[in-house]
Design a protein around this motif. Structure first.
Motif, PDB file in Angstrom:
ATOM      1  N   GLN A 123       0.816  -1.214   0.000  1.00 56.23           N
ATOM      2  CA  GLN A 123       0.000   0.000   0.000  1.00 56.23           C
ATOM      3  C   GLN A 123       0.853   1.268   0.000  1.00 56.23           C
ATOM      4  O   GLN A 123       0.381   2.346  -0.328  1.00 56.23           O
ATOM      5  CB  GLN A 123      -0.919  -0.009   1.235  1.00 56.23           C
ATOM      6  CG  GLN A 123      -1.758  -1.269   1.374  1.00 56.23           C
ATOM      7  CD  GLN A 123      -2.707  -1.463   0.206  1.00 56.23           C
ATOM      8  OE1 GLN A 123      -3.102  -0.488  -0.420  1.00 56.23           O
ATOM      9  NE2 GLN A 123      -3.028  -2.703  -0.108  1.00 56.23           N
ATOM     10  N   HIS A 126       3.942   3.502  -4.520  1.00 57.66           N
ATOM     11  CA  HIS A 126       3.211   4.014  -5.678  1.00 57.66           C
ATOM     12  C   HIS A 126       4.127   4.757  -6.634  1.00 57.66           C
ATOM     13  O   HIS A 126       3.660   5.500  -7.479  1.00 57.66           O
ATOM     14  CB  HIS A 126       2.076   4.945  -5.231  1.00 57.66           C
ATOM     15  CG  HIS A 126       1.018   4.219  -4.459  1.00 57.66           C
ATOM     16  ND1 HIS A 126       0.300   3.177  -4.966  1.00 57.66           N
ATOM     17  CD2 HIS A 126       0.576   4.387  -3.182  1.00 57.66           C
ATOM     18  CE1 HIS A 126      -0.551   2.726  -4.063  1.00 57.66           C
ATOM     19  NE2 HIS A 126      -0.381   3.455  -2.962  1.00 57.66           N
ATOM     20  N   LYS A 128       6.012   5.109  -9.789  1.00 53.75           N
ATOM     21  CA  LYS A 128       5.832   4.421 -11.066  1.00 53.75           C
ATOM     22  C   LYS A 128       7.142   3.919 -11.649  1.00 53.75           C
ATOM     23  O   LYS A 128       7.153   3.128 -12.575  1.00 53.75           O
ATOM     24  CB  LYS A 128       5.126   5.348 -12.058  1.00 53.75           C
ATOM     25  CG  LYS A 128       3.704   5.684 -11.619  1.00 53.75           C
ATOM     26  CD  LYS A 128       3.001   6.542 -12.612  1.00 53.75           C
ATOM     27  CE  LYS A 128       1.542   6.740 -12.251  1.00 53.75           C
ATOM     28  NZ  LYS A 128       1.334   7.239 -10.908  1.00 53.75           N
ATOM     29  N   TRP A 133       6.445  -1.438  -8.862  1.00 54.42           N
ATOM     30  CA  TRP A 133       5.422  -0.925  -9.782  1.00 54.42           C
ATOM     31  C   TRP A 133       5.513  -1.604 -11.147  1.00 54.42           C
ATOM     32  O   TRP A 133       4.509  -1.970 -11.750  1.00 54.42           O
ATOM     33  CB  TRP A 133       5.588   0.593  -9.913  1.00 54.42           C
ATOM     34  CG  TRP A 133       4.554   1.200 -10.827  1.00 54.42           C
ATOM     35  CD1 TRP A 133       4.655   1.403 -12.157  1.00 54.42           C
ATOM     36  CD2 TRP A 133       3.253   1.632 -10.458  1.00 54.42           C
ATOM     37  NE1 TRP A 133       3.498   1.951 -12.667  1.00 54.42           N
ATOM     38  CE2 TRP A 133       2.621   2.098 -11.630  1.00 54.42           C
ATOM     39  CE3 TRP A 133       2.562   1.695  -9.235  1.00 54.42           C
ATOM     40  CZ2 TRP A 133       1.344   2.630 -11.625  1.00 54.42           C
ATOM     41  CZ3 TRP A 133       1.288   2.216  -9.252  1.00 54.42           C
ATOM     42  CH2 TRP A 133       0.671   2.672 -10.427  1.00 54.42           C
ATOM     43  N   LYS A 169      -7.760  -1.258  -8.916  1.00 55.56           N
ATOM     44  CA  LYS A 169      -8.178  -0.601  -7.675  1.00 55.56           C
ATOM     45  C   LYS A 169      -6.963  -0.218  -6.834  1.00 55.56           C
ATOM     46  O   LYS A 169      -6.921   0.870  -6.225  1.00 55.56           O
ATOM     47  CB  LYS A 169      -9.089  -1.545  -6.892  1.00 55.56           C
ATOM     48  CG  LYS A 169      -9.473  -1.037  -5.508  1.00 55.56           C
ATOM     49  CD  LYS A 169     -10.243  -2.109  -4.735  1.00 55.56           C
ATOM     50  CE  LYS A 169     -10.488  -1.664  -3.302  1.00 55.56           C
ATOM     51  NZ  LYS A 169     -11.145  -2.745  -2.512  1.00 55.56           N
ATOM     52  N   PHE A 172      -4.710   2.575  -9.271  1.00 51.87           N
ATOM     53  CA  PHE A 172      -5.275   3.779  -9.883  1.00 51.87           C
ATOM     54  C   PHE A 172      -5.552   4.843  -8.818  1.00 51.87           C
ATOM     55  O   PHE A 172      -6.054   4.547  -7.733  1.00 51.87           O
ATOM     56  CB  PHE A 172      -6.576   3.420 -10.606  1.00 51.87           C
ATOM     57  CG  PHE A 172      -7.153   4.556 -11.392  1.00 51.87           C
ATOM     58  CD1 PHE A 172      -6.661   4.863 -12.659  1.00 51.87           C
ATOM     59  CD2 PHE A 172      -8.185   5.334 -10.871  1.00 51.87           C
ATOM     60  CE1 PHE A 172      -7.199   5.905 -13.392  1.00 51.87           C
ATOM     61  CE2 PHE A 172      -8.719   6.383 -11.595  1.00 51.87           C
ATOM     62  CZ  PHE A 172      -8.221   6.672 -12.868  1.00 51.87           C
ATOM     63  N   HIS A 173      -5.234   6.086  -9.157  1.00 51.67           N
ATOM     64  CA  HIS A 173      -5.489   7.225  -8.265  1.00 51.67           C
ATOM     65  C   HIS A 173      -6.060   8.374  -9.079  1.00 51.67           C
ATOM     66  O   HIS A 173      -5.679   8.554 -10.243  1.00 51.67           O
ATOM     67  CB  HIS A 173      -4.187   7.667  -7.576  1.00 51.67           C
ATOM     68  CG  HIS A 173      -3.715   6.705  -6.543  1.00 51.67           C
ATOM     69  ND1 HIS A 173      -4.188   6.706  -5.259  1.00 51.67           N
ATOM     70  CD2 HIS A 173      -2.820   5.678  -6.629  1.00 51.67           C
ATOM     71  CE1 HIS A 173      -3.595   5.729  -4.584  1.00 51.67           C
ATOM     72  NE2 HIS A 173      -2.753   5.102  -5.395  1.00 51.67           N
ATOM     73  N   PRO A 174      -6.997   9.128  -8.578  1.00 52.49           N
ATOM     74  CA  PRO A 174      -7.555   9.034  -7.230  1.00 52.49           C
ATOM     75  C   PRO A 174      -8.601   7.929  -7.114  1.00 52.49           C
ATOM     76  O   PRO A 174      -9.258   7.589  -8.089  1.00 52.49           O
ATOM     77  CB  PRO A 174      -8.181  10.405  -7.018  1.00 52.49           C
ATOM     78  CG  PRO A 174      -8.560  10.843  -8.382  1.00 52.49           C
ATOM     79  CD  PRO A 174      -7.496  10.306  -9.308  1.00 52.49           C
ATOM     80  N   PRO A 175      -8.815   7.379  -5.920  1.00 50.03           N
ATOM     81  CA  PRO A 175      -9.747   6.257  -5.740  1.00 50.03           C
ATOM     82  C   PRO A 175     -11.187   6.588  -6.102  1.00 50.03           C
ATOM     83  O   PRO A 175     -11.927   5.723  -6.557  1.00 50.03           O
ATOM     84  CB  PRO A 175      -9.628   5.940  -4.242  1.00 50.03           C
ATOM     85  CG  PRO A 175      -8.316   6.508  -3.834  1.00 50.03           C
ATOM     86  CD  PRO A 175      -8.087   7.709  -4.685  1.00 50.03           C
ATOM     87  N   GLU A 176     -11.596   7.866  -5.932  1.00 51.42           N
ATOM     88  CA  GLU A 176     -12.995   8.194  -6.204  1.00 51.42           C
ATOM     89  C   GLU A 176     -13.363   8.103  -7.677  1.00 51.42           C
ATOM     90  O   GLU A 176     -14.538   8.144  -8.031  1.00 51.42           O
ATOM     91  CB  GLU A 176     -13.334   9.589  -5.659  1.00 51.42           C
ATOM     92  CG  GLU A 176     -12.463  10.687  -6.191  1.00 51.42           C
ATOM     93  CD  GLU A 176     -11.234  10.908  -5.307  1.00 51.42           C
ATOM     94  OE1 GLU A 176     -10.563  11.936  -5.494  1.00 51.42           O
ATOM     95  OE2 GLU A 176     -10.948  10.036  -4.436  1.00 51.42           O
ATOM     96  N   LYS A 177     -12.340   8.012  -8.543  1.00 49.77           N
ATOM     97  CA  LYS A 177     -12.638   7.908  -9.980  1.00 49.77           C
ATOM     98  C   LYS A 177     -12.587   6.462 -10.485  1.00 49.77           C
ATOM     99  O   LYS A 177     -12.736   6.224 -11.687  1.00 49.77           O
ATOM    100  CB  LYS A 177     -11.652   8.767 -10.771  1.00 49.77           C
ATOM    101  CG  LYS A 177     -11.849  10.258 -10.548  1.00 49.77           C
ATOM    102  CD  LYS A 177     -11.001  11.053 -11.514  1.00 49.77           C
ATOM    103  CE  LYS A 177     -11.247  12.568 -11.348  1.00 49.77           C
ATOM    104  NZ  LYS A 177     -10.442  13.362 -12.294  1.00 49.77           N
ATOM    105  N   ILE A 178     -12.332   5.548  -9.572  1.00 51.02           N
ATOM    106  CA  ILE A 178     -12.242   4.133  -9.991  1.00 51.02           C
ATOM    107  C   ILE A 178     -13.572   3.653 -10.575  1.00 51.02           C
ATOM    108  O   ILE A 178     -13.612   2.956 -11.589  1.00 51.02           O
ATOM    109  CB  ILE A 178     -11.815   3.263  -8.793  1.00 51.02           C
ATOM    110  CG1 ILE A 178     -10.360   3.544  -8.447  1.00 51.02           C
ATOM    111  CG2 ILE A 178     -12.000   1.779  -9.118  1.00 51.02           C
ATOM    112  CD1 ILE A 178      -9.876   2.817  -7.211  1.00 51.02           C
TER     113      ILE A 178
END
Length: 1874
Positions: A123, A126, A128, A133, A169, A172-178
């Motif tokens: 976690q 991140h 890249k 990654w 999941k 990908f960031h941001p999580p709210e756009k998953i």
């Protein structure tokens, strides 16, 4: 580090002290690092991956190590998945290795998913550019590739879908756009500019518009599984994603047809509903509006449920239940805020009503109603459908619906009980519960059909008692009171049966404590005994189950139970029903297990119990007493069972006895160590019983042989001792001789006999020369196996040597082989010996190898000899027995034409065979070197050999069969040598390939079905081995063979030997075997490619050369669609197959049409299921249109277009006839579809477009097509739309003033009206006012076209249909209207009917002849309407019924038999109802005093069926009404009329003969009854007038009684039809009080005994229905005043087995009453001796020269001569022992003594003439002589007893010992009774 070691240590390492953790983590990490770095072998990757997985499972230390090495682990997983997938690609086709590699891939993907889910260190990474990654991206790319790779297992694709969503999941960031991203992926609308480059690079194939269906499906699964849907955490975008996901799933559901993907889809939809429930718990109001019951989403979900709840896959049907339950929960959550009552909700109410309107044959209805009950309770459903318990119980006669119905009932009555208890204030609620659920159950138990009652008891009763055990006393109380009144019959259990079923179920489930006296308080022992011998088989089974079954396996068996069991066994072994036999044996085995287990408890009690200790509750007597009772009981049971194996015992008896003995041997094994057993079967087996078991191997039924062999093998080897070497040699020689018998079942006996000798080490010492190697020295454990192996090898070598010699002879003359030594028996024995041996652990491998090689060579030689017959164009009749030269020359020409080769003299010329005197097998080749037309074929043992075509064919096809089974067994059982040097294998690769080539040749070229079907069985064994074989060349063989045969079919080479007739013979079997053995877990590529190829060949083409390939393709497709092993895998091809069949039916070539029809029939069965009802279009074999077209959507446009094409050209304006052959198939399919009330209103696959085309098909000029169109239209019209449709159709009919119309159009329209009206009248709406009003409107419309029923319409066919419509309306509109006037009268309908009848030909006479089309149909329709009109007028007018449109007498005087027959049938129905008391008001006044009319009709009638009906009517009427009128009406005195009736019974055909016999018997019984009444008045009044009248009446009948007796005797003969014998039984029943049991016999003693002999003969009939009818006679005889004291079962329903015993008991008692023992005893002794059977028949059969291949005479497989003899002997001895009687005359006594002695002397001489081992070689003759010997000895013993040569004790029979205590059927008579 191994995986299992990690799992074992993880719990210990998790508890390490903290100061050790750091060091341990470092050490663990180092070890894991070492493994990751050093493991480079591709096939070792799996071990490391498993270790990583173990580290993640509840192992903190391992998780820390993986977290530390996350980068390395990810890299390792990426590398391993790439290399394994590449290796899998390279090894394509190697199924075994590929399966292993794919499993490795699957584990790798799962471990990757686990890493992301469980490792916390991931976690935080991140970046890249980091290696982690990059590995993640690499893994995501791999998963994306796997997801789209259809060559991988679908489980890999499915798991890859989960991994793709999870990795996206995580990365990908941001999580709210998953949610938005995944929505665009699912909707295939990804904007490449708005997503990260890494995602586009990794998932490029998923970001386009051409994503495969499977990939999209598994992405949906990943979305629902890997995202967090709890508590609305996904937000509004998550709600949008949820809706997008379900839309994608709905789209996929209409596209996916592969069964595995359909299964995935159903699970994912169920998962979606679970996710929706989670979201709805805290969702926005807008989502609740979009997911409530009235929303579009829920509507689509319900449509999915309705179209899939009947799906063939059980798992998919289960998912529909989950989805439906979740829909209810979704709707409930959506309504929570509004606070509305769920049960009163409009959606729920409408859903409930629509479900209740569905037919009960729909399985989904039950599961959905069950869900509704769980949610809204049962009260609301009972309010809508009060009789729903009865409705559900009614359908429980259908086995396929029983589990669903019982589960629903259980849900309902549990809910109802909970509800009533919660509402009630006292215990009165139980009465309402009983009324609702128990009362319908009791009605079914007493009155329902057999299947229904059985299923209700098994599935419903037990659940009901478990829910409320107190209901048992309620049921028993009701049933006890009605048990005497409702005793049941052979086809009805009655209250007694229901009582036993309830008690049995209660005891089995622990609701009845039978160890105490509790259950005996509920039912008496007398009732138990009645149940054990009840006429209905299930009552007997239930009573036995009550005694045997218990919920406690250690429950002590009481003395009473043991006595009842012994009584049951005496009379119930000979049951013809396999199901009954199976249940008896199963229940008794349960009893034996109880005895064994309870005896162990008793032994323990005996050891621990002191003398002064109080009695234990478990048993009321000392354990040693109970154990001794057990021993005595088991010994008694075994005695009874061995006695049942007497000579001539039937197959059912032997099967039952041997099965039960086998169970005893299994349950009571030979004790080992300190284990004690209460009984050992071996203690009760002596030499005689051992010989009895050996003789059981000689029967014709293989099941008996198997049971006897298994039982012999269970005995200790000490019992199998052959001390006589000559007998041993004789047994072996007998087995060898049987192995070449021309009777096929003899070789089976030989096989079992040889196997027995092998396993018991009982082979002759002379055979040891066959064994080259000395017996191997081995330990005790292996000694037995080595001995069996060497013995088997010896026997196989001996058989093989004989077989080689016989094959050589057969190569010279196949006729000689067929007549004298058919070779298939030798091969069968070899196969049987090999199958009993463990071939994978042989010790004499070096000796086996040459034997196997020689066996293969000999098999091929044998096959080469017989294959020309099997492969000929007509194998069934090659050798007709023509003896003239001209016929022989014609036969020669035929043989030359049909034989594919001429290498055998059998095919050179026709044979004319003559008899000869002797034949020596040893000198066969010398004496018969060449056989030509003048040669003589000689058989074994001096028998003549008439070689028939049947003999030759049986020899050939059975030889092919046995060779195929042998080769298949060799492949299946023998270990294979991968290389020639292999030390352990027996079969080489080359030999396996040769076997495959052999099967290929014979499957593709054989014409005889028996040959290629058995070759298929062997070939399947081979293909199964090849697919599992590690050798790649062998593994590829099925694929190569498949391509070769498909290429040969495609090319259609004229030189090909493939059979194009006989449904392509063995070709479909060949391809079926190749495809069915393909591993089901793979992709089934062979099946897919083959199906595509076959469907393309079966499709329409213009090439005339494609006919033969098309025929082959159609026949192969038919075989594949029929193969159940392919299951749902083949479903995607059903639509294409249907298209090919329908289009093929239009072919001009007959062969194509024929094959297309067969394929179409198979597809109909495959789609709609096996026919389960008499009605061809039963709803059990139908499907809703939405379900059908959703499963096969491509058929919707195809069928619609085909139907449109047919409809548009079906009726040419030019009058040209166009048959349209495909119309038949189209209407046949469409006729099986029906609209469902659950279908959506705007369904894309609506059935409405078909309706106008089907209506237009009704205009076809072909009569049958019009009928089919009418039937097909009915299911397409909704029930409530039928009246409007009928009115529309009636409006289309022409008026009488129209000039231009076609009768075909009128006929088609009227047929559609008729069938629609018939369906409407059969519907559930019939009793409501809506129904009556709609039909009244239809009747008004019908009246407008009434001219079609009159003479204005010249066509009799359309007139008949219109009259049928009128008749149907009269049947339906039978209720009064509001003003209490009948509806039809109110409409003036009867007046119109009256006019039609008065103006019809029934009144005016006929100018037609039968050459006029439709005349018979018109006559029948008109007569039915006229009869209905007469009944209607009679019902209204009562006794003043004079104003009828036509009288019955006029109808009966018609010159047309159709009119008379219909009228007589209608009258017979009324007379029968009045005679049986079923009519509500008795006989209508219209039919009073009609006896004279029927008398005149009887004398004049010439039509057989009409005469039969008239005689039946006279039989129904009281003779006192019409017998006095005989002289006035037919000029015959009553006596002459009786003679006339008996003459008819003597001369007419069987049906009339039966009715005439019944009528004559009723007349005689009437006279006898009249005499009895007159005599009663005489005795009462002492009036001489009555006395003379009595004698006058008796004298009137007495001279004719002799003729009547002869009629009855002749009607009981076995060769007569069943109807004749049934009539005789009924006559004997009705006259029994007068002639059989009369205290003052009317007939002479000889005639009376002759009638009793008829009863006894009928009781021994093979047909159950005749035995049951004869049992009625015995029950009637037992229930008379003077005989009811003879037995304890006087007024009981009994089975035929005990009825035979009871009949003889009653007869002996009557002889004593009549004081006729002295004259009657010789007759009975003659029955005992069998005087009617000529002993010369036995003598002739011993020297018979004719040898038939199969028995030609009828054989009674139920009757047992010695059982009859046993009962007769028992009752005669009992009668002679207790009675005082006048002795026989010395002359008669001497005659009987001399006859019996002569028989014994002749029998002993015949026994001496039999060969050694005659029980095997001459089984029939030996058995026949044994039976005659027993009869003669029994007669001599009784005669000796009469002369005082024996004491007072009962004589003992040799074969049948009469059990003294088990058969107390006869009660001692009192002095007054005598």
């Amino acid at each position: 580090m191994e995986c299992h070691r990690s799992i074992m240590l993880n719990s210990s390492l998790n508890d390490l002290p903290e100061f050790f953790l750091t060091e341990a983590t470092q050490s663990f990490t180092s070890r894991l690092q070492e493994e990751l770095n050093t493991t480079t072998d591709l096939y070792s990757y799996r071990k490391v991956i498993d270790n990583i997985s173990s580290c993640m499972e509840n192992f903190d230390l391992g998780r820390s190590g993986v977290n530390n090495l996350l980068e390395n682990v990810l890299h390792y997983l990426q590398k391993s998945l790439i290399e394994i997938s590449e290796e899998n690609r390279k090894l394509a086709g190697n199924h075994i290795v590929q399966t292993q590699l794919m499993n490795d891939l699957l584990v790798g993907i799962r471990v990757s998913v686990m890493l992301v889910q469980k490792v916390q260190g991931f976690q935080r990474l991140h970046l890249k550019s980091s290696p982690t990654w990059q590995s993640m991206c690499g893994l995501l790319s791999i998963f994306t590739k796997f997801l789209s790779d259809d060559d991988l297992l679908q489980t890999i694709q499915s798991t890859s879908g989960l991994a793709v969503i999870l990795f996206i999941k995580a990365m990908f960031h941001p999580p709210e756009k998953i949610a938005d991203l995944i929505s665009s992926l699912l909707l295939r609308s990804v904007d490449h500019t708005s997503i990260p480059e890494w995602l586009l690079n990794c998932c490029r194939s998923l970001c386009g518009a051409d994503v495969s269906q499977s990939a999209l499906l598994f992405l949906c699964q990943g979305t629902l599984t890997m995202l967090d849907w709890q508590d609305g955490r996904m937000g509004p975008s998550g709600e949008a994603l949820l809706l997008d996901t379900v839309r994608v799933l709905f789209t996929l559901s209409s596209q996916i047809k592969e069964s595995t993907l359909e299964m995935f889809l159903s699970r994912i939809l169920a998962s979606w509903t679970n996710s929706a429930i989670q979201v709805l718990e805290s969702s926005s109001p807008s989502l609740k509006d979009r997911l409530n019951g009235n929303s579009d989403v829920v509507r689509r979900l319900l449509e999915y449920v309705y179209t899939h709840w009947e799906h063939p896959l059980d798992a998919l049907r289960h998912q529909t239940k989950t989805i439906f339950r979740n829909i209810l929960q979704m709707h409930q959550l959506a309504l929570q805020e509004s606070g509305s009552d769920l049960a009163a909700d409009g959606f729920i109410f409408q859903l409930t009503e629509s479900l209740l309107r569905l037919e009960w044959h729909s399985k989904g209805k039950y599961t959905c109603l069950g869900c509704l009950v769980d949610y809204i309770g049962i009260e609301h459903i009972l309010a809508l459908a009060k009789t729903i318990p009865s409705q559900i119980l009614e359908v429980m006669g259908d086995q396929s619906l029983v589990p669903y119905a019982s589960d629903l009932l259980e849900t309902m009555f549990k809910s109802h009980k909970s509800c009533l208890k919660s509402q009630a204030v006292d215990s009165t609620w139980i009465d309402k519960w009983h009324e609702t659920w128990v009362s319908p159950l009791l009605f079914i138990l007493c009155e329902g059909n057999l299947d229904q009652k059985s299923y209700v008891i098994d599935y419903y009763l037990s659940k009901l008692l478990n829910c409320n055990p107190e209901s048992l006393s309620y049921m028993v109380k009701i049933l006890q009171t009605s048990a005497d009144a409702k005793t049941g019959s052979y086809d009805s259990r009655g209250a007694l049966g229901a009582l036993m079923a309830c008690l049995r179920t209660a005891r089995a489930h622990g609701h009845l404590q039978s160890a105490t006296d509790a259950w005996r308080d509920l039912v008496s022992s007398a009732r138990i005994k009645q149940g054990l011998i009840h006429q209905h088989c299930q009552v007997r089974i239930d009573t036995l189950g009550l005694l045997c079954e218990s919920n406690r396996s250690t429950e002590i068996v009481s003395t009473e139970e043991m006595e009842c069991i012994q009584f049951f066994i005496t009379y119930n072994l000979n049951s013809q029903s396999p199901g009954v036999r199976q249940q008896i044996c199963s229940l008794l085995k349960k009893l034996f297990c109880r005895i064994q287990e309870s005896s162990q408890v008793l032994y323990k009690l005996e050891q621990s119990k002191s003398k002064h200790e109080p009695e234990n509750e478990l048993t009321r007597q000392h354990p040693s007493v109970s154990l001794q009772q057990y021993k005595n009981f088991m010994s008694s049971i075994c005695n009874s069972l061995f006695e049942a194996l007497f000579p001539g015992s039937s197959y059912p008896t032997r099967f039952s006895a041997l099965t039960i003995l086998g169970s005893i041997a299994e349950v009571f094994p030979v004790p080992e160590g300190r284990v004690q057993t209460v009984y050992q079967l071996s203690h009760d087996i002596d030499v005689g019983r051992f010989q009895t078991l050996m003789e059981c191997l000689t029967g014709t039924f293989e099941e008996v042989k198997i049971l006897a062999f298994d039982l012999l093998m269970k005995l200790p080897k000490t019992f199998v001792q052959f001390q006589d070497s000559e007998k041993l040699q004789g047994l072996f020689q007998a087995a060898l001789e049987l192995s070449t018998s021309t009777k096929p079942y003899d070789c089976v006996t030989a096989s079992y006999l040889l196997n027995f000798l092998i396993w018991q080490n009982a082979l002759p010492s002379s055979l040891s020369a066959y064994l080259k190697t000395q017996r191997v020295a081995c330990g005790d454990g292996d000694k037995s196996a080595a001995l069996v192996e060497s013995n088997t090898l010896i026997v196989i070598k001996c058989l093989l040597e004989n077989l080689e010699e016989e094959v050589s002879r057969a190569e010279n003359s196949l006729l000689q082989a067929a007549a004298s030594f058919p070779m298939y028996g030798r091969v069968h024995c070899i196969t049987g010996a090999l199958r009993k041996l463990a071939l994978n652990s042989l010790q004499l491998v070096n000796e086996w190898r040459p034997v196997v090689e020689k066996l293969l060579v000999t098999s091929y030689r044998l096959s080469a000899v017989v294959s020309p017959v099997i492969q000929s164009s007509s194998p069934e009749g090659l050798i007709p027995m023509d003896t003239d030269a001209e016929s022989a020359s014609r036969l020669q020409t035929i043989l030359n034409e049909i034989q594919p080769r001429d290498t055998n003299d059998y095919f050179n010329r026709a044979k004319i065979l003559k008899e000869c005197d002797s034949f020596d097998l040893e000198d066969l080749s010398a004496s018969v070197p060449n056989i030509d037309t003048s040669a003589e074929i000689k058989g074994k043992e001096g028998k003549t050999c008439d070689v028939t075509a049947q003999m030759v064919l049986v020899c050939c096809w059975r030889s092919m069969k046995e060779v195929a089974l042998l080769l298949g067994s060799l492949c299946q059982l023998l270990p294979m040598r991968s290389v020639p040097e292999s030390p352990d294998g027996l079969l080489t690769v080359e030999q396996v390939k040769e076997i495959g080539d052999y099967f290929k040749q014979h499957l593709l070229q054989s014409r005889h079905r028996g040959a290629f079907e058995l070759a298929y069985t062997g070939f399947v064994k081979l293909t199964e081995i090849l697919n599992r074989c590690p050798d790649l060349s062998l593994q590829k063989l099925p694929e190569e063979w498949l391509w070769n045969v498909l290429e040969e079919i495609r090319c259609s080479d004229p030189s090909s030997k493939l059979c194009a007739t006989r449904r392509s013979a063995g070709i479909p079997f060949y391809i079926q075997a190749l495809l069915a053995s393909e591993p089901k877990k793979g992709k089934m590529d062979l099946l897919k490619i083959t199906m595509k190829e076959l469907i393309s060949l079966a499709g329409p083409t213009d090439d005339s050369q494609s006919t033969v390939p098309k025929v082959h393709a159609l026949n192969i497709l038919r075989a594949l669609f029929r193969d159940t092993r392919l299951g749902e895998i083949i479903t995607p091809y059903i639509a294409d197959g249907a298209k090919a069949a329908i289009l093929g039916f239009t072919s001009p070539v007959w062969a194509v049409r024929n094959s297309s029809t067969l394929l179409f029939s198979t597809l109909i069965t495959r789609i709609f299921g096996v026919k389960r009802g008499k009605d061809e279009l039963s709803k059990k074999n139908r499907m809703t249109g939405s379900e059908f077209f959703s499963r096969f959507p491509e058929l919707y446009p195809f069928l619609l277009k085909q139907l449109e094409t047919v409809a548009n050209t079906v009726d040419s304006d030019t009058g040209e006839l166009n048959h349209h052959p495909s119309m038949f198939l189209l209407l046949l399919v469409l006729g099986r579809l029906y609209p469902s009330p659950m279908d959506g209103a705007c369904s894309a696959l609506s059935m409405a477009p078909f309706i106008p085309f089907i209506m237009r098909c009704g205009c076809s000029p072909v009569y049958r097509s019009r009928e089919m169109a009418a039937r097909a239209l009915v299911p397409f019209v909704m029930m409530d739309e039928i009246p409007d449709t009928i009115r529309t159709l009636l409006a289309k009919l022409p008026d009488c003033t129209d000039q231009c119309f076609r009768q075909n159009h009128i006929h088609g329209t009227l047929l559609q009206v008729f069938h629609l009206l018939q369906a409407f009248s059969d519907s559930k709406y019939r009793m409501n006012t809506y129904f009556q009003q709609e039909l009244a409107d239809v009747a008004v419309c019908t009246k407008a076209k009434i001219w079609l029923a009159k003479r204005q319409n010249p066509c009799l066919v359309t007139r008949a249909v219109y009259i049928d419509i009128l008749f149907l309306l009269t049947c339906c509109l039978d209720k009064p209207s509001k003003d209490n006037r009948p509806v039809l009268e109110h409409l003036g309908f009867w007046e119109e009917v009256r006019r039609i009848i008065l103006g019809s030909e029934l009144i005016t006479g006929f100018s037609y002849t039968f050459t006029v089309p439709g005349l018979p149909q018109y006559l029948q329709s008109l007569t039915k309407l006229a009869i209905a009109a007469v009944w209607a007028v009679a019902a209204q007018a009562g006794e003043q019924a004079r104003d009828v449109p036509i009288s019955f007498s006029r109808l009966l005087e018609s010159s047309f038999p159709e009119v008379r027959l219909l009228t007589l049938e209608a009258l017979l129905e009324r007379f029968s109802a009045a005679a049986s008391g079923l009519g509500e008001k008795g006989l209508p006044p219209l039919l009073w005093n009609t006896g004279g009319t029927f008398l005149m009709l009887a004398v004049k009638e010439s039509h057989p069926e009409c005469l039969c009906k008239i005689l039946k009517i006279l039989h129904c009427m009281d003779p006192s009404e019409w017998l006095p009128q005989t002289e006035r009406c037919v000029h015959l005195t009553p006596k002459e009329f009786l003679i006339w009736t008996m003459d008819i019974a003597s001369n007419e055909r069987s049906e009339i003969q039966s009715e005439a016999l019944r009528l004559a018997s009723k007349v005689i019984a009437h006279h006898m009854q009249t005499c009895e009444e007159i005599l009663f008045h005489y005795r009462l009044l002492q009036d001489t007038e009555y006395s003379s009248l009595c004698y006058t009446t008796r004298d009137l009948v007495a001279p004719n009684l002799k003729q009547w007796v002869q009629l009855v005797l002749s009607s009981c003969e076995d060769h007569l039809p069943t109807k004749s014998r049934l009539a005789a039984a009924e006559v004997l029943t009705s006259t029994a009080p007068f002639f059989l049991t009369n205290p003052h016999p009317i007939l002479g003693l000889q005639d009376t005994l002759a009638l009793w002999k008829c009863v006894l003969t009928l009781l021994q009939s093979e047909e159950q229905v005749i035995r049951d009818a004869a049992t009625e006679t015995v029950m009637t005889a037992m229930s008379q005043e003077n005989t009811c004291q003879s037995t304890e079962f006087a007024f009981c329903r009994v089975d035929a087995s005990i009825a035979l015993d009871l009949a003889l008991a009653v007869l002996c008692d009557l002889l004593q009453q009549w004081d006729q023992l002295a004259p009657g005893l010789p007759v009975l002794l003659g029955w005992l001796l069998g005087e009617g059977d000529d002993l010369t028949v036995c003598v002739e059969s011993m020297h018979q020269v004719e040898d038939y291949l199969f028995e030609k005479t009828e054989v009674n497989f139920w009757a047992e001569t010695l059982i009859f003899m046993k009962y007769l002997y028992k009752h005669l001895f009992r009668l002679l022992s207790k009675s005082s009687w006048r002795p026989l005359s010395p002359e008669r006594l001497c005659h009987l003594q001399r006859t019996a002695s002569e028989q014994c002397h002749l029998l002993s001489q015949l026994f001496r003439e039999l060969p050694p081992a005659a029980e095997f070689l001459k089984t029939v003759e030996f058995t026949r002589l044994r039976i005659r010997e027993e009869r003669a000895l029994a007669c001599l013993r009784l005669l000796a007893f009469l002369e005082g040569k024996e004491g007072e004790d009962t004589p003992v029979l040799r074969a049948l010992d009469s059990p003294a205590a088990g058969n107390q059927l006869t009660l001692p008579r009192t002095e007054t009774a005598c």
